[in-house]
Design a protein around this motif. Structure first.
Motif, short mmCIF file in Angstrom:
data_model
loop_
_atom_site.label_atom_id
_atom_site.label_comp_id
_atom_site.label_asym_id
_atom_site.label_seq_id
_atom_site.Cartn_x
_atom_site.Cartn_y
_atom_site.Cartn_z
N LEU A 202 85.26 70.06 56.71
CA LEU A 202 85.85 71.39 56.65
C LEU A 202 84.88 72.42 57.20
N GLY A 203 85.39 73.25 58.12
CA GLY A 203 84.62 74.38 58.60
C GLY A 203 84.87 75.58 57.69
N LEU A 204 83.78 76.23 57.24
CA LEU A 204 83.89 77.35 56.31
C LEU A 204 83.24 78.59 56.90
N GLU A 205 83.76 79.74 56.50
CA GLU A 205 83.13 81.01 56.81
C GLU A 205 82.74 81.65 55.47
N ARG A 206 81.44 81.88 55.31
CA ARG A 206 80.94 82.41 54.04
C ARG A 206 79.94 83.52 54.32
N GLY A 207 80.29 84.75 53.91
CA GLY A 207 79.39 85.87 54.10
C GLY A 207 79.02 86.11 55.55
N GLY A 208 79.97 85.87 56.46
CA GLY A 208 79.70 86.09 57.87
C GLY A 208 79.04 84.92 58.57
N ALA A 209 78.65 83.89 57.83
CA ALA A 209 78.02 82.71 58.43
C ALA A 209 78.98 81.53 58.38
#
Length: 381
Positions: A202-209
């Motif tokens: 899974l590709g995640l986006e967390r806090g802009g990263a």
């Protein structure tokens, strides 16, 4: 508790209508389109068609068209068939005796006289019609009513779930699954639901990263609004209306068609994965249902409205299309298997071999029916 015996027949009749009418509607629509596929391609191929029947057994009502085809409704509404000239029975078992007694003109228009390509196309047209029907229903209902979507943002992670083990956190936005773009939360649900025990990147986006995690879905038993249990693969995340911004979106005709195709493909993929999971031991065969289960679900879904009942018809249409493609003699897939052998060896299999195959196929189909009935009865409360 007193019982009004005078009203008992009316109560039984009303209950029968509630249970049977939605079931017969769904089944009749599916069977009609399946057989219509056979009929249309058969006519296009120049094959003489003797009968188009909805149901089996004694004929209730019928009419013969100018081409000599008998269109009829029969007493046992649990299927249907198109009978081509040269068929011995409704299962399309060839009859050499019937061909020997026919005129030269009729023999030229017999099913067995058509090229192997035309016969294969005619047989495959039934399941293909089931898939086209499903696409049309999904597309039409989506275009008429729109769809509800939500952003793939995690609101909650279940303790000790695969998502928790993988390090997924509330607030994460899922952007991809094994490289495939995830646009809506429903996209993620669909992707995960067919992959129990399979690691997913899974590709995640967390806090802009951006980051990537590996998560392996668990197979869990869940219950729908009617109390029916089913198994589905999950990773243990929840999306709420506040963060995922669930909303209603209207679709253009092209978007609705794309939606119909994607929904149909998802159901095909899920069904194939389920069948494969049974053989691997990852899925339970008690999820397979027969007419009793279909009647029960049809009556339940009918209480939600006509559109949900149509969507159920689409789901069952796909299932029947896939079932008929199984390489079992008597089913369409069995006929296609025979034609593959014929194309490879340059001549049809002998009548004796085909008859033996049909007997084996009949036994397998009967076993499947008995198993489905057993699941229906043993699953009732």
């Amino acid at each position: 508790m007193d019982m009004d015996l005078a009203s008992l027949p009316d109560a039984i009749w009303n209950m029968a209508l509630i249970k049977i009418v939605p079931f017969l509607f769904v089944l009749t629509v599916i069977v009609f389109f399946h057989e219509l596929g056979h009929y249309l391609i058969g006519r296009w191929s120049g094959i003489k068609i003797m009968a188009f029947s909805i149901g089996f057994g004694p004929e209730l009502v019928g009419v013969t068209d100018r081409h000599g085809t008998r269109w009829k409704l029969c007493a046992i509404p649990l299927g249907g068939y198109v009978k081509f000239f040269g068929d011995e029975n409704a299962a399309s078992m060839p009859s050499d005796a019937a061909l020997r007694e026919a005129s030269a003109e009729d023999r030229a228009r017999a099913f067995q006289s058509a090229s192997v390509g035309k016969r294969a196309a005619t047989v495959a047209a039934g399941p293909i019609a089931n898939f086209i029907l499903a696409i049309a229903i999904f597309a039409a209902t989506a275009y008429a009513s729109g769809i509800v979507v939500g952003d793939p943002i995690v609101s909650e992670v279940r303790p000790n779930s695969p998502a928790a083990v993988a390090g997924i956190q509330p607030g994460d936005r899922v952007t991809s699954a094994d490289g495939e773009r995830i646009r809506y939360f429903s996209d993620l649900q669909r992707y995960v639901s067919t992959r129990a025990g399979e690691p997913i990147q899974l590709g995640l986006e967390r806090g802009g990263a951006n980051k990537t995690v590996s998560v392996t879905p668990d197979l869990q038993t869940q219950t729908d609004g009617f109390g029916n249990s089913y198994q589905v693969a999950v990773i243990g995340i929840v999306a709420n209306s506040e963060q995922a911004a669930f909303r209603h979106e209207n679709l253009s005709p092209v978007e609705a068609l794309n939606y119909g195709v994607s929904q149909t493909w998802f159901v095909i993929e899920r069904t194939v994965a389920f069948i494969g999971g049974i053989f691997r031991g990852a899925e339970k065969a008690d999820q397979i249902g027969g007419p009793i289960k279909i009647a029960q679900v049809s009556s339940q879904v009918a209480t939600l409205g006509f559109a949900p009942l149509l969507n159920l018809a689409a789901l069952l249409s796909i299932s029947i299309g896939l079932l008929n493609l199984l390489p079992i003699p008597m089913l369409d897939g069995g006929h296609l298997l025979f034609y593959a052998f014929e194309a490879a060896r340059g001549k049809p299999l002998s009548e004796r071999v085909q008859e033996f195959g049909f007997r084996i196929g009949l036994a397998l189909v009967m076993l499947l029916m008995v198993f489905a009935f057993w699941n229906d009865l043993s699953g009732r409360t």
